[in-house]
Motif scaffolding. Structure first.
Motif, PDB file in Angstrom:
ATOM      1  N   ASN A 188       3.214 -23.147  -2.995  1.00 18.37           N
ATOM      2  CA  ASN A 188       2.689 -24.103  -2.895  1.00 18.37           C
ATOM      3  C   ASN A 188       3.578 -24.676  -2.142  1.00 18.37           C
ATOM      4  O   ASN A 188       2.984 -25.402  -1.789  1.00 18.37           O
ATOM      5  CB  ASN A 188       3.233 -24.170  -4.124  1.00 18.37           C
ATOM      6  N   LEU A 189       4.176 -24.420  -1.204  1.00 18.93           N
ATOM      7  CA  LEU A 189       5.591 -24.614  -0.945  1.00 18.93           C
ATOM      8  C   LEU A 189       4.429 -24.386   0.667  1.00 18.93           C
ATOM      9  O   LEU A 189       3.949 -25.758   1.834  1.00 18.93           O
ATOM     10  CB  LEU A 189       6.655 -24.537  -0.628  1.00 18.93           C
ATOM     11  N   TRP A 190       4.059 -23.426   0.811  1.00 15.96           N
ATOM     12  CA  TRP A 190       3.312 -23.145   2.572  1.00 15.96           C
ATOM     13  C   TRP A 190       1.722 -24.258   1.703  1.00 15.96           C
ATOM     14  O   TRP A 190       1.641 -24.423   3.407  1.00 15.96           O
ATOM     15  CB  TRP A 190       2.619 -21.516   1.484  1.00 15.96           C
ATOM     16  N   TRP A 191       1.412 -24.597   1.394  1.00 12.20           N
ATOM     17  CA  TRP A 191       0.317 -25.416   1.249  1.00 12.20           C
ATOM     18  C   TRP A 191       0.690 -26.513   1.412  1.00 12.20           C
ATOM     19  O   TRP A 191      -0.033 -27.403   2.304  1.00 12.20           O
ATOM     20  CB  TRP A 191      -0.282 -24.887  -0.673  1.00 12.20           C
ATOM     21  N   LEU A 192       1.257 -26.671   0.638  1.00  9.35           N
ATOM     22  CA  LEU A 192       2.018 -28.587   1.630  1.00  9.35           C
ATOM     23  C   LEU A 192       2.880 -28.691   2.590  1.00  9.35           C
ATOM     24  O   LEU A 192       2.674 -29.676   3.210  1.00  9.35           O
ATOM     25  CB  LEU A 192       3.358 -28.876   0.394  1.00  9.35           C
ATOM     26  N   HIS A 193       3.615 -27.490   2.877  1.00  9.39           N
ATOM     27  CA  HIS A 193       4.169 -26.979   4.467  1.00  9.39           C
ATOM     28  C   HIS A 193       3.461 -28.051   5.577  1.00  9.39           C
ATOM     29  O   HIS A 193       4.394 -28.725   5.604  1.00  9.39           O
ATOM     30  CB  HIS A 193       4.363 -26.325   5.208  1.00  9.39           C
ATOM     31  N   PRO A 194       1.974 -28.828   5.685  1.00  9.61           N
ATOM     32  CA  PRO A 194       1.845 -29.335   6.837  1.00  9.61           C
ATOM     33  C   PRO A 194       2.093 -30.734   6.604  1.00  9.61           C
ATOM     34  O   PRO A 194       2.251 -31.568   7.392  1.00  9.61           O
ATOM     35  CB  PRO A 194       0.767 -28.970   7.005  1.00  9.61           C
ATOM     36  N   ILE A 195       2.285 -31.456   5.415  1.00  3.25           N
ATOM     37  CA  ILE A 195       2.445 -32.644   4.859  1.00  3.25           C
ATOM     38  C   ILE A 195       3.459 -32.591   5.110  1.00  3.25           C
ATOM     39  O   ILE A 195       4.293 -33.867   4.288  1.00  3.25           O
ATOM     40  CB  ILE A 195       1.069 -32.916   4.045  1.00  3.25           C
ATOM     41  N   LEU A 196       4.737 -32.060   4.659  1.00  3.75           N
ATOM     42  CA  LEU A 196       5.754 -31.843   4.813  1.00  3.75           C
ATOM     43  C   LEU A 196       6.748 -31.873   6.124  1.00  3.75           C
ATOM     44  O   LEU A 196       8.241 -32.611   6.023  1.00  3.75           O
ATOM     45  CB  LEU A 196       6.650 -30.798   3.935  1.00  3.75           C
ATOM     46  N   THR A 197       6.459 -31.556   6.887  1.00  8.42           N
ATOM     47  CA  THR A 197       6.801 -31.184   8.257  1.00  8.42           C
ATOM     48  C   THR A 197       6.406 -32.224   9.305  1.00  8.42           C
ATOM     49  O   THR A 197       6.596 -31.387  10.801  1.00  8.42           O
ATOM     50  CB  THR A 197       6.455 -30.009   8.420  1.00  8.42           C
ATOM     51  N   ALA A 198       5.436 -33.563   9.475  1.00 11.64           N
ATOM     52  CA  ALA A 198       4.428 -33.458   9.866  1.00 11.64           C
ATOM     53  C   ALA A 198       3.638 -33.186  11.126  1.00 11.64           C
ATOM     54  O   ALA A 198       3.407 -33.210  12.491  1.00 11.64           O
ATOM     55  CB  ALA A 198       5.370 -34.408  11.091  1.00 11.64           C
ATOM     56  N   GLU A 199       3.287 -31.580  10.349  1.00  6.30           N
ATOM     57  CA  GLU A 199       1.977 -31.648  11.365  1.00  6.30           C
ATOM     58  C   GLU A 199       0.729 -32.331  11.068  1.00  6.30           C
ATOM     59  O   GLU A 199       0.587 -32.156  10.687  1.00  6.30           O
ATOM     60  CB  GLU A 199       1.965 -29.738  10.913  1.00  6.30           C
ATOM     61  N   VAL A 200       0.264 -32.340  12.779  1.00  3.40           N
ATOM     62  CA  VAL A 200      -1.058 -32.508  12.888  1.00  3.40           C
ATOM     63  C   VAL A 200      -1.780 -31.768  12.152  1.00  3.40           C
ATOM     64  O   VAL A 200      -2.232 -30.479  12.361  1.00  3.40           O
ATOM     65  CB  VAL A 200      -1.454 -33.115  14.230  1.00  3.40           C
ATOM     66  N   ILE A 201      -2.683 -32.026  11.397  1.00  8.75           N
ATOM     67  CA  ILE A 201      -3.897 -31.682  10.485  1.00  8.75           C
ATOM     68  C   ILE A 201      -5.511 -32.761  10.531  1.00  8.75           C
ATOM     69  O   ILE A 201      -5.088 -33.611   9.813  1.00  8.75           O
ATOM     70  CB  ILE A 201      -3.247 -31.162   9.177  1.00  8.75           C
ATOM     71  N   PRO A 202      -6.772 -31.804  10.029  1.00 10.74           N
ATOM     72  CA  PRO A 202      -7.494 -32.964  10.198  1.00 10.74           C
ATOM     73  C   PRO A 202      -6.812 -34.094   8.857  1.00 10.74           C
ATOM     74  O   PRO A 202      -6.448 -33.021   7.659  1.00 10.74           O
ATOM     75  CB  PRO A 202      -9.229 -31.007   9.845  1.00 10.74           C
ATOM     76  N   TYR A 203      -7.724 -34.613   8.614  1.00 11.90           N
ATOM     77  CA  TYR A 203      -7.676 -35.685   7.761  1.00 11.90           C
ATOM     78  C   TYR A 203      -7.758 -35.024   6.541  1.00 11.90           C
ATOM     79  O   TYR A 203      -7.790 -35.228   4.874  1.00 11.90           O
ATOM     80  CB  TYR A 203      -8.252 -37.006   8.171  1.00 11.90           C
ATOM     81  N   THR A 204      -9.130 -34.486   6.202  1.00 17.74           N
ATOM     82  CA  THR A 204      -9.387 -33.962   5.066  1.00 17.74           C
ATOM     83  C   THR A 204      -8.659 -33.474   4.719  1.00 17.74           C
ATOM     84  O   THR A 204      -8.623 -32.920   3.192  1.00 17.74           O
ATOM     85  CB  THR A 204     -11.050 -33.771   5.494  1.00 17.74           C
ATOM     86  N   GLU A 205      -7.899 -32.006   5.653  1.00 21.56           N
ATOM     87  CA  GLU A 205      -6.833 -31.288   5.045  1.00 21.56           C
ATOM     88  C   GLU A 205      -5.128 -32.163   4.499  1.00 21.56           C
ATOM     89  O   GLU A 205      -4.982 -31.859   3.439  1.00 21.56           O
ATOM     90  CB  GLU A 205      -6.666 -30.783   5.844  1.00 21.56           C
ATOM     91  N   TRP A 206      -5.496 -33.157   4.955  1.00 26.47           N
ATOM     92  CA  TRP A 206      -4.350 -34.643   4.197  1.00 26.47           C
ATOM     93  C   TRP A 206      -4.486 -34.434   2.727  1.00 26.47           C
ATOM     94  O   TRP A 206      -3.738 -34.191   2.298  1.00 26.47           O
ATOM     95  CB  TRP A 206      -4.093 -34.672   5.523  1.00 26.47           C
ATOM     96  N   LYS A 207      -5.457 -34.857   2.931  1.00 28.11           N
ATOM     97  CA  LYS A 207      -6.358 -35.827   2.029  1.00 28.11           C
ATOM     98  C   LYS A 207      -7.002 -34.333   0.283  1.00 28.11           C
ATOM     99  O   LYS A 207      -6.265 -34.839  -0.634  1.00 28.11           O
ATOM    100  CB  LYS A 207      -7.697 -36.356   2.211  1.00 28.11           C
ATOM    101  N   ALA A 208      -6.491 -33.198   0.857  1.00 34.99           N
ATOM    102  CA  ALA A 208      -6.526 -32.607  -0.184  1.00 34.99           C
ATOM    103  C   ALA A 208      -5.044 -32.394  -0.497  1.00 34.99           C
ATOM    104  O   ALA A 208      -5.561 -31.311  -1.583  1.00 34.99           O
ATOM    105  CB  ALA A 208      -7.338 -30.733   0.968  1.00 34.99           C
ATOM    106  N   ARG A 209      -4.514 -32.130   0.209  1.00 29.90           N
ATOM    107  CA  ARG A 209      -2.523 -32.113  -0.504  1.00 29.90           C
ATOM    108  C   ARG A 209      -2.388 -33.690  -0.603  1.00 29.90           C
ATOM    109  O   ARG A 209      -1.450 -32.896  -1.480  1.00 29.90           O
ATOM    110  CB  ARG A 209      -1.977 -31.616   0.951  1.00 29.90           C
ATOM    111  N   MET A 210      -2.617 -33.862  -1.194  1.00 26.45           N
ATOM    112  CA  MET A 210      -2.799 -35.271  -2.210  1.00 26.45           C
ATOM    113  C   MET A 210      -2.691 -35.272  -3.463  1.00 26.45           C
ATOM    114  O   MET A 210      -3.745 -35.539  -3.960  1.00 26.45           O
ATOM    115  CB  MET A 210      -3.767 -36.289  -2.114  1.00 26.45           C
ATOM    116  N   LEU A 211      -2.664 -34.322  -4.290  1.00 26.49           N
ATOM    117  CA  LEU A 211      -3.023 -33.880  -5.366  1.00 26.49           C
ATOM    118  C   LEU A 211      -3.255 -34.621  -6.450  1.00 26.49           C
ATOM    119  O   LEU A 211      -3.992 -34.496  -7.348  1.00 26.49           O
ATOM    120  CB  LEU A 211      -1.338 -33.089  -6.173  1.00 26.49           C
TER     121      LEU A 211
END
Length: 528
Positions: A499-522
């Motif tokens: 669970n933390l691994w999945w959320l990690h990009p949006i906890l650490t300001a990793e630059v990711i595609p918008y679609t991946e950021w949106k997918a993590r908005m549970l």
């Protein structure tokens, strides 16, 4: 054979040989592993927290207040006002951002939190400079140390090194604790001092009971029992909880721990079968306990304001007026100015009702319904897609938070059925961090945020740990139960890691595609 009663202790049979085991159960596992295991888990959590700590190179959320206030404390012993666009100047390498005023009091900044947390942030800035890494490193250090403390206190409560490491691992994997350990806000420091105070009282419980058993086994017995001495661990708890208040006033909620500690004392004297356990508790435990619960925290809190008293640049300091009246009136006026300042701050907190897009009600915190977006920046064509996102979302790890809800319900049932002190202590810590906020929500409609709940997180983890111990069972349980229980507990830890691994990009300001950021908005719009 009956034993003659010369002492006021009710005995009709030989003294039970298990009295020490009942009051101070032996610790399973060696002392070496008792330190190496928690240290390993703390290092793991530290690596996660320190990695790329200076990113994002930005002033995120309330860092805009605390980073500059901390730097001002280091330089002038008090918070000062700063120029417009100070954050941009600092990120560009210019630290000359504080206003220059003709009169000292014109530059004083009105701040509404005590100074200790900002002093702790300021130490990092003093060592590493006025930059994102410098103002965040203290939070990372404190967050890492809290993992070690929790692992050790969980080990002491469960008498299991394995369960202690399980607790430390869960704290290392919690998203809210992780984000606040990488951000220069005050709440991680509040959580640390609350946890440290609780841990000191748990250690004091063992130490006091050990002294009580030593007396019982070797000294002439009396109806009330002995005085147990100065009890340095209880004094340390007073210092820690005083420090919690010196970070944020909400630290005062956790002073209920001292009542818990006194009840432990009374229970220990009663467990020995003393004729007058409560008299002994009132005359021998409560007086020294009051020193730890009142005098030590008060002195700690006042000491945190040393910079304000020693300098002439603090808000409401009235330095010139005080110095003109001689030494005695100087002290009186200084104390009066300090009290008036506190009354102003009290009024501010009571009237803090302004709307904020990320505010939330305390009932929603355990469900993670409204996290706080500490940082968000949209970018173009830098992540393998046209639309990219860089975000820091202050949110807990859902597996841990929702699992903790079930564990807390189980602990309520366990405590009602058994009165186990561990379940009671964990429930009390969780309630102290959560329930008082309902009063402010109802009475004052106060603006609140999810990250106010971070002092609850260690007690959520302890609830999960105690339930893990129940699942695995005692050492004498059947191999099947212990195997199945260990598999369930290990699977839960693995789910938390994933669970933390999945959320990690949006906890650490990793630059990711918008679609991946949106997918993590549970919870979709509630998380955005």
């Amino acid at each position: 054979m009956a034993v003659t009663d010369y002492s006021g202790v009710k005995e009709s049979s030989p003294r039970p040989v298990s009295v020490r085991d009942r009051l101070v159960p032996p610790m399973r596992g060696g002392a070496l592993w008792g330190w190496l295991g928690p240290l390993f888990v703390a290092v793991l959590g530290g690596v996660l927290r320190f990695h790329n700590l200076g990113h994002p190179k930005a002033v995120i959320f309330d860092e805009t207040y605390y980073a500059k206030d901390a730097y001002s404390l280091i330089r002038w012993l008090a918070e000062r006002t700063y120029i417009q666009d100070a954050d941009k100047a600092i990120l560009a390498g210019n630290t000359d951002v504080f206003q220059k005023c003709a009169a000292v009091d014109q530059c004083a900044s009105y701040v509404v939190h005590p100074p200790l947390g900002k002093w702790m942030i300021g130490v990092g800035e003093w060592l590493f400079g006025m930059n994102p890494f410098g103002w965040r490193i203290a939070a990372a250090v404190i967050g890492t140390l809290s993992i070690l403390i929790l692992a050790r206190v969980a080990r002491r409560m469960t008498r299991s090194t394995l369960l202690g490491c399980f607790a430390g691992l869960l704290l290392a994997l919690d998203g809210l604790h992780f984000v606040l350990s990488r951000t220069a806000l005050l709440d991680i420091f509040l959580m640390f001092w609350v946890l440290a105070g609780f841990a000191c009282l748990v250690v004091d419980r063992d130490k006091a009971r050990g002294r009580l058993v030593d007396w019982y086994e070797t000294a002439p017995l009396t109806p009330e029992g002995p005085w147990l001495g100065i009890r340095p661990w209880r004094l340390a708890a007073g210092l820690c909880l005083g420090a919690a208040c010196a970070v944020k006033w909400s630290g005062v909620f956790f002073f209920v721990f001292f009542i818990m500690s006194w009840l432990w004392d009374a229970g220990a004297r009663k467990a020995l079968g003393l004729r007058s356990p409560y008299t002994g508790w009132i005359t021998k435990d409560v007086p020294t306990g009051l020193v730890a619960a009142v005098a030590v925290p008060a002195l700690t809190y006042v000491a945190s304001w040393t910079g304000w008293f020693a300098g002439d640049k603090g808000w409401g300091r009235e330095w010139q007026q005080a110095t003109a009246d001689g030494p005695l009136l100087f002290v009186v006026r200084s104390i009066g100015a300090w009290v008036r300042y506190h009354l102003q701050v009290l009024g501010f907190h009571a009237d803090l009702t302004s709307s904020h897009p990320y505010q939330s009600e305390p009932w929603s915190w355990p469900l993670l319904l409204r996290p706080v977006a500490f940082h968000y920046e949209g970018k173009q064509d830098v992540c393998g897609a046209k639309d990219c996102s860089e975000a820091v979302l202050g949110v807990g790890t859902p597996v841990i938070w929702y699992g903790a809800l079930l564990a807390l319900i189980a602990l309520i049932a366990w405590y009602v059925a058994t009165r186990d002190w561990r379940a009671g202590a964990v429930l009390l810590g969780y309630a102290a961090g959560w329930l008082p906020w309902f009063y402010f929500a109802v009475k004052d409609d106060r603006t609140m945020f999810l990250f106010y709940a971070v002092p609850m997180v260690p007690f959520m983890v302890l609830a999960l740990t105690l339930c893990a111990g129940l699942l695995i069972g005692p050492a004498g349980a059947s191999p099947t139960r212990r195997t199945v229980g260990a598999a369930a507990v290990g699977s839960f830890a693995l789910l938390a890691l994933i669970n933390l691994w999945w959320l990690h990009p949006i906890l650490t300001a990793e630059v990711i595609p918008y679609t991946e950021w949106k997918a993590r908005m549970l919870l979709d719009k509630r998380w955005i």
